[in-house]
Design an enzyme around this catalytic site. Structure first.
Site, short mmCIF file in Angstrom:
data_model
loop_
_atom_site.label_atom_id
_atom_site.label_comp_id
_atom_site.label_asym_id
_atom_site.label_seq_id
_atom_site.Cartn_x
_atom_site.Cartn_y
_atom_site.Cartn_z
N ASP A 248 44.41 -61.53 46.48
CA ASP A 248 44.89 -62.92 46.68
C ASP A 248 46.43 -62.68 47.22
OD1 ASP A 248 46.48 -65.44 46.37
OD2 ASP A 248 44.90 -66.21 45.33
N ASN B 43 36.00 -67.69 59.36
CA ASN B 43 36.04 -69.12 59.16
C ASN B 43 36.56 -69.85 60.36
OD1 ASN B 43 38.97 -69.76 58.35
ND2 ASN B 43 38.52 -68.16 57.16
N LYS C 179 26.66 -50.42 65.25
CA LYS C 179 26.07 -51.85 65.26
C LYS C 179 24.94 -51.53 64.31
CE LYS C 179 23.94 -55.10 68.35
NZ LYS C 179 23.44 -55.40 69.77
N1 CTP Z 1 45.70 -67.32 49.84
C1 CTP Z 1 45.78 -65.90 49.87
N2 CTP Z 1 44.97 -64.90 50.04
C2 CTP Z 1 43.74 -64.89 49.29
C3 CTP Z 1 43.41 -66.47 49.34
C4 CTP Z 1 44.31 -67.73 49.55
O1 CTP Z 1 47.13 -65.91 50.27
N3 CTP Z 1 42.85 -63.88 49.43
C5 CTP Z 1 46.23 -68.32 49.61
C6 CTP Z 1 46.10 -69.29 51.21
O2 CTP Z 1 46.72 -68.65 52.39
C7 CTP Z 1 46.70 -70.54 50.67
C8 CTP Z 1 46.32 -70.59 49.03
O3 CTP Z 1 46.27 -69.19 48.82
O4 CTP Z 1 48.14 -70.66 50.51
C9 CTP Z 1 44.93 -71.21 48.72
O5 CTP Z 1 44.51 -70.73 47.60
P1 CTP Z 1 42.97 -70.79 47.33
O6 CTP Z 1 42.60 -72.23 47.30
O7 CTP Z 1 42.92 -69.87 46.13
O8 CTP Z 1 42.26 -70.22 48.30
P2 CTP Z 1 40.68 -70.60 48.34
O9 CTP Z 1 40.17 -69.16 48.86
O10 CTP Z 1 40.52 -71.64 49.21
O11 CTP Z 1 40.23 -71.02 46.78
P3 CTP Z 1 38.94 -71.69 46.34
O12 CTP Z 1 37.92 -71.00 47.25
O13 CTP Z 1 38.90 -71.35 44.91
O14 CTP Z 1 39.13 -73.15 46.70
#
Ligand code: CTP
Length: 403
Positions: free
Chosen positions: A313, A217, A296
């Protein structure tokens, strides 16, 4: 140092006297004046006779917007005393470059020119940025003088090691102007996190599909790097676990580079023992390819299917540990910021979460954020990320349990 990293209020309005003594690095002092002015400092230059042989007073006057002081016997100061006029109200004196001779005279408490007299008559902190040839730096007399100065409470910035004007390679190079400006910013930053250890994540993650492709991203990492810099300036030890970004490592920060979420998780867990704070700023990819091809992948037809599996997470995992540090999350949302951000704070059991509405897209130098904690929401004004970072640090320092 980039704007987004700098806390623009740290040096603003400070009166800094810049002493420029006679070394070739004096040419870098001109750039240093610009960098300090850029941070909002009121810079007054005291130029030694030797310094003036390298760069003219006119250069420093044009850059600082203030008259340049060169002569102890200059009658234009208060009661004819230049060193008193110049030192009055100064928040700090920075001697850059500080030659071996200047350091020797400062260590002895000599007062035989304007700069040394000013330093002896000061009632503000003194910082020196040595600049000299490697042999002069390594000479026991210079090291003795430095030890004396350090014992007198003088802060020594640098020197760096590298190629020297004389053609030699070794220690003795003056720090770069931006590094010195950054050091001044750190100097003026209250040490709210002294003795603490902070672990951060920043940037995107890259989940490889094959050796040349992946899922990622456009996170720039700027907010995470600004926060790492702000934590270091606030006095904490900082470990920054960073996804792939094109940013320099902030001063005082230990950086560990990773690509994937799994690597990021491993490095966070490795850095975590003894941490007081964990700040998860990284935009971690929620999913990774179920398998990564070692070769590849060749195109075979109209469509291609990549099976994705959920990544761990990292923040939730750290926050759920029985020995969890103080955890700060980030949430970038495109709508319903209050609901989503506060919802995430509670779901991940975080004492603090920083939310921002993605109105500006990703990667800009400014940010508008709202801090959420057990007491409610605390909106911060839109500002450069460095400034936002300092306010986040101040907020977290208030919430942090006493060590
Ligand atoms: N985060 C993390 N590990 C992940 C996903 C998120 O440590 N696999 C942390 C990010 O660094 C940030 C927070 O969690 O501090 C964001 O959470 P969240 O919104 O759950 O991540 P998104 O992927 O943006 O969630 P969503 O797609 O549901 O909006």
């Amino acid at each position: 140092m980039q704007d987004y990293i700098n806390d623009i209020d740290g040096v603003r309005g400070r009166k800094i006297v810049l002493g420029v003594s006679g070394g070739i690095a004096a040419y870098k002092a001109a750039e240093l004046v610009r960098a300090l002015k850029h941070l909002g400092a009121d810079v007054h230059v005291a130029l030694t006779e030797g310094g003036a042989r390298f760069v003219s007073a006119l250069t420093f006057q044009a850059l600082s917007g203030n008259r340049v002081w060169t002569d102890l016997w200059d009658g234009k100061g208060d009661a004819g005393m230049a060193h008193i006029a110049l030192g009055r109200g100064a928040d700090a004196i920075l001697v850059a470059p500080a030659t071996a001779d200047t350091l020797a005279r400062l260590a002895q408490g000599r007062a035989d020119d304007l700069l040394t007299t000013l330093c002896l008559a000061r009632d503000c902190p003194l910082l020196v940025a040595p600049a000299m040839n490697r042999q002069m730096w390594e000479h026991p007399a210079t090291q003795r003088n430095l030890a004396t100065l350090a014992g007198d409470g003088v802060l020594v910035l640098g020197p760096a090691t590298g190629e020297q004007a004389c053609g030699e390679v070794g220690p003795g190079r003056m720090l770069e102007p931006e590094e010195l400006a950054d050091a001044m910013l750190a100097f003026f930053t209250p040490k709210l996190l002294a003795g603490r250890k902070v672990v951060l994540t920043a940037g995107p993650t890259f989940e490889a599909i094959d050796p040349v492709r992946g899922v990622t991203n456009p996170s720039s990492g700027k907010m995470g790097y600004a926060l790492a810099a702000a934590c270091a300036r606030a006095g904490s030890a900082v470990a920054l676990v960073s996804g792939p970004v094109a940013l320099p490592t902030p001063a005082g920060v230990r950086r560990v580079d990773v690509a994937s979420a799994l690597q990021m998780r491993d490095e966070v867990l490795a850095a975590l023992p003894d941490a007081d704070v964990f700040i998860a700023v990284a935009a971690v990819a929620d999913y990774r390819p179920a398998t990564t091809s070692p070769h590849k992948i060749k195109k075979t037809g109209e469509t291609m299917t990549v099976e994705l599996v959920a990544n761990p997470d990292i923040l939730a995992e750290v926050a759920a540990r029985p020995d969890a540090p103080f955890c700060v999350g980030f949430a970038a949302e495109s709508q319903n910021l209050d609901d989503y951000a506060e919802g995430k704070r509670q779901a991940k059991r975080l004492p603090m979460l920083v939310g921002n509405l993605l109105a500006d897209g990703l990667g800009g130098d400014d940010n508008t954020v709202v801090i959420y904690d057990a007491e409610g929401r605390h909106p911060l004004p839109r500002a450069p990320k460095g400034f936002v970072a300092r306010q986040i640090v101040e907020h977290l320092a208030r919430l942090l349990p006493q060590a």
